[in-house]
Design a protein around this motif. Structure first.
Motif, PDB file in Angstrom:
ATOM      1  N   VAL A 176       0.848  -1.188   0.000  1.00  0.00           N
ATOM      2  CA  VAL A 176       0.000   0.000   0.000  1.00  0.00           C
ATOM      3  C   VAL A 176       0.884   1.239   0.000  1.00  0.00           C
ATOM      4  O   VAL A 176       1.789   1.376   0.822  1.00  0.00           O
ATOM      5  N   VAL A 177       0.593   2.123  -0.953  1.00  0.00           N
ATOM      6  CA  VAL A 177       1.299   3.391  -1.100  1.00  0.00           C
ATOM      7  C   VAL A 177       0.292   4.504  -0.849  1.00  0.00           C
ATOM      8  O   VAL A 177      -0.880   4.391  -1.218  1.00  0.00           O
ATOM      9  N   PHE A 178       0.763   5.581  -0.219  1.00  0.00           N
ATOM     10  CA  PHE A 178      -0.065   6.765  -0.012  1.00  0.00           C
ATOM     11  C   PHE A 178       0.598   7.933  -0.724  1.00  0.00           C
ATOM     12  O   PHE A 178       1.815   8.098  -0.670  1.00  0.00           O
ATOM     13  N   ALA A 179      -0.202   8.749  -1.389  1.00  0.00           N
ATOM     14  CA  ALA A 179       0.278   9.980  -2.018  1.00  0.00           C
ATOM     15  C   ALA A 179      -0.639  11.117  -1.592  1.00  0.00           C
ATOM     16  O   ALA A 179      -1.858  11.013  -1.746  1.00  0.00           O
ATOM     17  N   ASP A 180      -0.054  12.176  -1.038  1.00  0.00           N
ATOM     18  CA  ASP A 180      -0.893  13.292  -0.601  1.00  0.00           C
ATOM     19  C   ASP A 180      -1.028  14.335  -1.702  1.00  0.00           C
ATOM     20  O   ASP A 180      -0.390  14.235  -2.757  1.00  0.00           O
ATOM     21  N   SER A 181      -1.840  15.319  -1.474  1.00  0.00           N
ATOM     22  CA  SER A 181      -2.093  16.347  -2.482  1.00  0.00           C
ATOM     23  C   SER A 181      -0.993  17.397  -2.535  1.00  0.00           C
ATOM     24  O   SER A 181      -1.003  18.257  -3.401  1.00  0.00           O
ATOM     25  N   GLU A 182      -0.035  17.300  -1.622  1.00  0.00           N
ATOM     26  CA  GLU A 182       1.068  18.266  -1.567  1.00  0.00           C
ATOM     27  C   GLU A 182       2.325  17.759  -2.260  1.00  0.00           C
ATOM     28  O   GLU A 182       3.357  18.419  -2.233  1.00  0.00           O
ATOM     29  N   GLY A 183       2.261  16.561  -2.833  1.00  0.00           N
ATOM     30  CA  GLY A 183       3.413  16.047  -3.568  1.00  0.00           C
ATOM     31  C   GLY A 183       4.350  15.167  -2.772  1.00  0.00           C
ATOM     32  O   GLY A 183       5.506  14.997  -3.135  1.00  0.00           O
TER      33      GLY A 183
END
Length: 193
Positions: free
Chosen positions: A70-77
């Motif tokens: 599982v990978v997480f990517a936020d909206s801030e890069g």
């Protein structure tokens, strides 16, 4: 059926648990629209499975040895690996204020993360007096394991530390997401109060 698919179907079939995951733990399986154009540095595609209120997205990676990381990517890069399977990811998401723990990690210092986690836990308990009961309810309903906060911090640190080289989040146009470890040790305006 893969374990991650079974777990997602279980969440979908339990509206009360789905609601708790969304409202108390910021894991909303109805928010799968984000993440177009993101992939791993290896070129592997990411399958969106959930989102959070700030525009971040949770993704399953291609299967490796029967497990889907599982990978997480936020909206801030910022983005990267948070767990080697969905069960482990949910244990961290439910059992720990994991985003703040990473955000105030002093660049990935485990001791700083442990201190931040204790502060975050105090804030969570103050802001949501039912958090312990909600955690117990979700973990029981999804057959997740309960770990003490310090153990979850160690597991989170270990996973995020293994982001490079295989789990770096990239964009179709060649951009590279920053690591999930934040550089600050505590909030800049007033510290931990």
């Amino acid at each position: 059926m893969a374990p991650s698919d079974h777990l997602l179907e279980l969440i979908q079939s339990k509206p009360d648990i789905r609601g708790l995951l969304r409202a108390s733990f910021d894991f909303d399986i109805a928010r799968k629209e984000s993440g177009n154009g993101l992939r791993l540095s290896s070129g592997a595609q990411l399958e969106p499975i959930a989102g959070d209120f700030t525009g971040g997205s949770y993704f399953l990676c291609a299967e490796d040895g029967g497990r889907r990381a599982v990978v997480f990517a936020d909206s801030e890069g910022s983005g990267g690996l948070i767990a080697h399977d969905l069960s482990s990811a949910l244990e961290k998401i439910v059992g720990l204020g994991w985003r703040d723990c990473l955000g105030f990690s002093g660049g990935g210092d485990l001791e700083v993360m442990q201190a931040s986690a204790q502060h975050v836990e105090r804030y969570l308990a103050r802001d949501n007096p039912e958090i312990a009961k909600q955690r117990t309810r979700v973990t029981a309903a999804l057959s997740l394991r309960n770990f003490p906060v310090p153990d979850l911090v160690i597991r989170l640190h270990a996973a995020v530390s293994r982001t490079e080289p295989d789990y770096v989040v990239t964009t179709d146009d060649g951009g590279v997401y920053d690591p999930l470890f934040g550089k600050y040790a505590e909030p800049r305006l007033g510290g931990w109060r």
